[in-house]
Design a protein around this motif. Structure first.
Motif, PDB file in Angstrom:
ATOM      1  N   ASN A 298      44.647  39.660  -9.533  1.00 54.56           N
ATOM      2  CA  ASN A 298      44.255  40.730 -10.531  1.00 54.56           C
ATOM      3  C   ASN A 298      42.961  40.450 -11.212  1.00 54.56           C
ATOM      4  O   ASN A 298      42.540  41.216 -11.886  1.00 54.56           O
ATOM      5  CB  ASN A 298      45.390  40.477 -11.589  1.00 54.56           C
ATOM      6  N   TYR A 299      42.467  39.112 -11.108  1.00 50.61           N
ATOM      7  CA  TYR A 299      40.998  38.880 -11.795  1.00 50.61           C
ATOM      8  C   TYR A 299      40.000  39.895 -11.864  1.00 50.61           C
ATOM      9  O   TYR A 299      39.306  40.140 -12.501  1.00 50.61           O
ATOM     10  CB  TYR A 299      40.462  37.681 -11.473  1.00 50.61           C
TER      11      TYR A 299
ATOM     12  N   ILE B 282      48.601  42.544 -26.409  1.00 50.83           N
ATOM     13  CA  ILE B 282      48.709  43.084 -24.999  1.00 50.83           C
ATOM     14  C   ILE B 282      47.498  42.365 -24.300  1.00 50.83           C
ATOM     15  O   ILE B 282      47.745  41.996 -23.117  1.00 50.83           O
ATOM     16  CB  ILE B 282      48.284  44.658 -25.164  1.00 50.83           C
ATOM     17  N   ALA B 283      46.451  42.118 -24.890  1.00 50.33           N
ATOM     18  CA  ALA B 283      45.357  41.517 -23.929  1.00 50.33           C
ATOM     19  C   ALA B 283      45.977  39.997 -23.569  1.00 50.33           C
ATOM     20  O   ALA B 283      45.466  39.767 -22.453  1.00 50.33           O
ATOM     21  CB  ALA B 283      44.222  41.357 -25.094  1.00 50.33           C
ATOM     22  N   ALA B 284      46.650  39.488 -24.617  1.00 54.61           N
ATOM     23  CA  ALA B 284      47.158  38.072 -24.043  1.00 54.61           C
ATOM     24  C   ALA B 284      48.027  38.239 -23.137  1.00 54.61           C
ATOM     25  O   ALA B 284      48.038  37.256 -22.095  1.00 54.61           O
ATOM     26  CB  ALA B 284      47.895  37.534 -25.144  1.00 54.61           C
ATOM     27  N   ILE B 285      48.945  39.249 -23.015  1.00 55.58           N
ATOM     28  CA  ILE B 285      49.800  39.406 -21.978  1.00 55.58           C
ATOM     29  C   ILE B 285      49.165  39.885 -20.639  1.00 55.58           C
ATOM     30  O   ILE B 285      49.341  38.853 -19.446  1.00 55.58           O
ATOM     31  CB  ILE B 285      50.884  40.489 -22.279  1.00 55.58           C
ATOM     32  N   LEU B 286      48.292  40.551 -20.784  1.00 56.65           N
ATOM     33  CA  LEU B 286      47.377  40.794 -19.336  1.00 56.65           C
ATOM     34  C   LEU B 286      46.780  39.625 -18.931  1.00 56.65           C
ATOM     35  O   LEU B 286      46.488  39.320 -17.818  1.00 56.65           O
ATOM     36  CB  LEU B 286      46.409  42.203 -19.725  1.00 56.65           C
ATOM     37  N   ARG B 287      46.093  38.934 -19.849  1.00 59.62           N
ATOM     38  CA  ARG B 287      45.302  37.683 -19.403  1.00 59.62           C
ATOM     39  C   ARG B 287      46.336  36.841 -18.666  1.00 59.62           C
ATOM     40  O   ARG B 287      45.809  36.047 -17.776  1.00 59.62           O
ATOM     41  CB  ARG B 287      44.630  37.169 -20.595  1.00 59.62           C
ATOM     42  N   GLU B 288      47.486  36.654 -19.215  1.00 62.74           N
ATOM     43  CA  GLU B 288      48.422  35.445 -18.677  1.00 62.74           C
ATOM     44  C   GLU B 288      48.717  35.952 -17.407  1.00 62.74           C
ATOM     45  O   GLU B 288      49.101  35.097 -16.568  1.00 62.74           O
ATOM     46  CB  GLU B 288      49.703  35.559 -19.703  1.00 62.74           C
ATOM     47  N   ASP B 289      48.790  37.360 -17.244  1.00 60.75           N
ATOM     48  CA  ASP B 289      48.989  37.839 -15.849  1.00 60.75           C
ATOM     49  C   ASP B 289      47.954  37.889 -14.760  1.00 60.75           C
ATOM     50  O   ASP B 289      48.095  38.174 -13.711  1.00 60.75           O
ATOM     51  CB  ASP B 289      49.637  39.201 -15.737  1.00 60.75           C
ATOM     52  N   GLY B 290      46.683  37.128 -15.252  1.00 62.97           N
ATOM     53  CA  GLY B 290      45.822  36.965 -14.360  1.00 62.97           C
ATOM     54  C   GLY B 290      44.643  38.186 -14.616  1.00 62.97           C
ATOM     55  O   GLY B 290      43.335  37.991 -13.938  1.00 62.97           O
TER      56      GLY B 290
ATOM     57  N   ASP C  49      58.930  37.286 -26.321  1.00 55.97           N
ATOM     58  CA  ASP C  49      58.787  37.148 -24.922  1.00 55.97           C
ATOM     59  C   ASP C  49      58.144  35.840 -24.583  1.00 55.97           C
ATOM     60  O   ASP C  49      58.250  35.178 -23.684  1.00 55.97           O
ATOM     61  CB  ASP C  49      58.409  38.514 -24.195  1.00 55.97           C
ATOM     62  N   LYS C  50      56.817  35.834 -25.295  1.00 59.64           N
ATOM     63  CA  LYS C  50      55.805  34.734 -25.051  1.00 59.64           C
ATOM     64  C   LYS C  50      56.267  33.366 -25.222  1.00 59.64           C
ATOM     65  O   LYS C  50      56.384  32.564 -24.568  1.00 59.64           O
ATOM     66  CB  LYS C  50      54.432  34.942 -26.083  1.00 59.64           C
ATOM     67  N   LEU C  51      57.173  33.457 -26.607  1.00 67.46           N
ATOM     68  CA  LEU C  51      57.786  32.165 -26.825  1.00 67.46           C
ATOM     69  C   LEU C  51      58.820  31.890 -25.929  1.00 67.46           C
ATOM     70  O   LEU C  51      59.058  30.734 -25.528  1.00 67.46           O
ATOM     71  CB  LEU C  51      58.510  32.329 -28.165  1.00 67.46           C
ATOM     72  N   ALA C  52      59.646  32.683 -25.465  1.00 63.74           N
ATOM     73  CA  ALA C  52      60.702  32.437 -24.451  1.00 63.74           C
ATOM     74  C   ALA C  52      60.191  32.003 -23.059  1.00 63.74           C
ATOM     75  O   ALA C  52      60.863  31.098 -22.576  1.00 63.74           O
ATOM     76  CB  ALA C  52      61.439  33.773 -24.230  1.00 63.74           C
ATOM     77  N   LYS C  53      58.989  32.258 -22.812  1.00 68.21           N
ATOM     78  CA  LYS C  53      58.514  31.814 -21.572  1.00 68.21           C
ATOM     79  C   LYS C  53      57.625  30.569 -21.868  1.00 68.21           C
ATOM     80  O   LYS C  53      56.892  30.031 -20.866  1.00 68.21           O
ATOM     81  CB  LYS C  53      57.399  32.808 -20.766  1.00 68.21           C
TER      82      LYS C  53
END
Lengths: 234, 488
Positions: A3-4, A21-29, B263-267
């Motif tokens: 995904n990078y 949202i940015a953090a969620i997306l970044r965590e996913d690659g 969700d972040k904390l749960a993971k």
């Protein structure tokens, strides 16, 4: 994780949500995620960053996401998702009617957002490059383009209906696909009365894909509901 | 409109009846009076009896005609004002109070004339007594005389004329009744239409003219008042719906943050297991809030008809299977991410008749109603339970019966359903009921032996639509069944 290579623009007037949202997306690659809080800022970032996807809120301080969508569309065909607290059908239909690739309503689960982003990327960039992927079922390999099953050096051909059923199951692999959805995929909306025929095709598919068709390991029956193509051999 | 015609008919009949009764009364009175007059005319002072008796008191002696004292008395008591007796040559041989202008000798043609008419303005009656002709004069102002001579044919046709006249009169009466009735109908019609419009909640707008002017004005006044109230109610409903939509809109963004961070904390592997579990609970509760917001929005829209139904022809069996599959597949809306636990199962039983039925329905909403009810069974199913949903079809409706081996729906919840202001705990059930009602059905509860209830949703089948069965292939069927059909 590949995904990078995709760059994503996220526009929302709520700073905290944009960062989340940015953090969620970044965590996913997704390494390159640009965040903006207004139409102007979003437009500038779009021009300077050339993202591969844009996720837009609708209510923004200096305009609305629909206007931003149109400005982006004037210059690019990148996939665009709306992410909004407006859950009215009319807003959703308006957004999708403009040509948006998806419409996600707040509040949303991280997983839901990621799955939708992934699905849109897959639809937009992968299909043309890879065509229809091969389907691996243990030792067997299904080649949809040729409608054959490869097994120990042999080629077993699939009928058009068997292939259509298998593709529908594979699209939802791991999930139950109802009889209705399967029949509809093969015979269209007016499928009533094809139940027995569906079962015949499933039996034939099992004969071609299973070691022991009477004890299937890949095409599993969900009694009273439909069938499920197992992700892994049980 | 039928009732209006009924009123007109009754009105016409009443008018007709009154007219006929009056006519009969008049005829009766007329004949009564005539009879009495004629009867009296025979017996009283002007009658033939008087003349006969006077004649009997006359006598002739020595060429002179006399009258007895009784005869004199009779004449006195009669209403004749004069009298005379004429002999065979027309000469007066006896007289009583004869006025001067009355001569005493008459030719045959004069006798003939006055016997049928007047003599010097006196109505006259004549009586033959022996060889004499008695002539009695009545008072000029008291009596009148009309001599009637008609063709025999005319007399014979009198009954026919009478019948014809009666029929003609009746026709004229009916024509008048019809004309008046029609005019009445015409004048009442706008008012009746206005009242009908009022019943439909539309503006009456009755023309304020004619005999019904006042009534029309009052109807228009009521209509205006009702419409004003309706507009106010609509405005209030819209405001309430908009307020709910606004509040739920404003909650969505902060809830996204709560769900995202939870969700972040749960993971987060750096957190203790308990903390991660707490975060997971927060996420689950947030999902419940999300569902509540959606339900609250939908329930308010359905309550105030602000939610247009996207009806199309669909299979109730397919909707049910799709809904059950969502639970197994794992869907955030069913709170079953990753699928339902193995301790729970959903069995679908579709009646053979129901399999082929198609209904005009909003598929999304129906699915939501079923999701709420199945989800309700699962959430209150304790450690595990089996939910069985049976679909059957009757002549005019389809029926989804949702049973579970869990606790069922408690009595208190069923009692609360009827309350005007329900609690959020039963919003899911209330919504299912609203959706069912929007489809011409309802949500009902069936009491179990244990005391609690199972839920049943019905939806109307518009007409009787059964999907066409295509020609089957000759291939032999698999041993599996397509759904579990009842009766198999």
């Amino acid at each position: 994780m590949e995904n990078y290579r995709y760059k994503i623009l996220v526009v929302d007037d709520n700073g905290e949500l944009v960062n989340l949202i940015a953090a969620i997306l970044r965590e996913d690659g997704y390494q390159e995620v640009f965040t903006a809080r207004s139409v102007m800022e979003g437009l500038e970032l779009f021009k300077s960053g050339r993202p591969d996807m844009a996720i837009l809120d609708i209510m923004l301080p200096d305009g609305d996401g629909f206007a931003l969508f149109k400005r982006i569309r004037e210059e690019s065909e990148i996939p665009i998702l709306f992410l909004s607290a407006k859950d009215e059908d009319k807003d959703r239909l308006f957004g999708l009617g403009l040509g948006a690739d998806d419409y996600i309503t707040k509040p949303f689960l991280s997983k839901e957002l990621l799955l939708r982003v992934r699905a849109v990327f897959k639809r937009t960039y992968h299909r043309k490059e890879e065509g229809e992927a091969q389907i691996r079922l243990g030792e067997r390999m299904v080649l949809p383009e040729r409608a054959v099953v490869l097994y120990r050096g042999e080629e077993i051909s699939l009928t058009a209906k068997e292939l259509a059923l298998l593709l529908k199951l594979n699209q939802n692999r791991g999930r139950i696909v109802t009889f209705d959805a399967l029949c509809s995929a093969v015979w269209g909306d007016f499928y009533y009365g094809y139940e027995n025929t569906l079962m015949v095709h499933i039996r034939h598919l099992r004969e071609k894909l299973e070691d022991d068709p009477s004890h299937p390991q890949w095409i599993l029956t969900a009694r009273g509901l439909g069938y499920r193509l197992s992700k892994v051999r049980p | 409109m039928k009732s209006l015609l009924k009123i007109i008919r009754r009105y016409s009949l009443t008018v007709g009846a009154i007219f006929i009764i009056l006519l009969l009364c008049n005829v009766a009175v007329f004949f009564g009076i005539s009879y009495m007059t004629v009867r009296d005319a025979g017996n009283t002072r002007y009658g033939r009896d008087a003349m006969e008796q006077v004649g009997g008191e006359m006598s002739e002696r020595d060429g002179t005609v006399r009258i007895s004292a009784e005869g004199e008395d009779l004449l006195e008591s009669s209403s004749f004002v004069w009298a005379m007796a004429l002999d065979g040559d027309g000469n007066a041989v006896w007289e009583w109070r004869l006025p001067k202008e009355i001569k005493k000798s008459y030719s045959l043609w004069e006798v003939s004339a006055f016997s049928r008419w007047y003599l010097k303005g006196y109505p006259v009656r004549t009586w033959k007594s022996g060889e004499l002709l008695l002539v009695f004069g009545c008072g000029r102002e008291e009596m009148a005389r009309y001599d009637l001579l008609m063709s025999r044919k005319v007399f014979e046709f009198i009954p026919v004329y009478a019948r014809t006249a009666a029929v003609a009169n009746l026709a004229v009466i009916l024509l008048f009744i019809f004309c008046f009735g029609f005019r009445f109908y015409q004048s009442v019609k706008p008012a009746a239409e206005g009242i009908e419009k009022l019943a439909l909640g539309e503006a009456a707008d009755v023309p304020e003219s004619g005999p019904m002017e006042e009534l029309a004005r009052k109807i228009n006044g009521v209509s205006e008042k009702l419409l004003k109230q309706q507009r106010e109610l609509e405005r209030r409903d819209e405001a309430r719906t908009a307020w709910i939509a606004g509040v739920s809109h404003d909650i969505r963004t902060p809830l996204s943050l709560i769900m995202g961070y939870a969700d972040k904390l749960a993971k987060d592997p750096s957190l203790a297991k308990d903390s991660r579990r707490t975060a997971e609970m927060m996420k689950r509760q947030s999902l419940i809030i999300r569902q509540l917001i959606a339900d609250l929005n939908l329930t308010s829209k359905l309550a105030y008809q602000a939610q247009p139904l996207k009806k199309k022809l669909c299979s109730p069996a397919a909707v049910l299977r799709d809904c059950a599959a969502d639970f197994y597949n794992g869907d955030s809306q069913t709170f079953t991410e990753g699928g339902i636990s193995e301790d729970f199962s959903i069995e679908i039983i579709v009646g053979k008749e129901a399999e082929g039925v198609r209904i005009s329905a909003d598929e999304g909403l129906l699915k939501r109603a079923l999701r709420n009810l199945i989800g309700n069974s699962i959430r209150h199913g304790g450690e595990g339970c089996q939910v069985t949903v049976s679909l059957s079809a009757g002549e005019s409706e389809v029926r989804w019966l949702i049973k579970d081996t869990g606790n069922g729906i408690p009595e208190a919840v069923v009692q609360n359903m009827g309350a005007q202001e329900g609690t959020v705990h039963i919003m899911g059930l209330r919504l299912a009921d609203q959706i069912a009602r929007a489809h011409g059905g309802k949500l009902s509860f069936i009491r179990r032996d244990g005391g609690n209830y199972d839920a049943e949703v019905t939806a109307e089948i518009p007409g009787k639509i059964t999907a066409a069965v295509p020609a089957r292939t000759s291939a032999k069927a698999d041993s599996e069944t397509f759904g579990r059909h009842s009766g198999q």
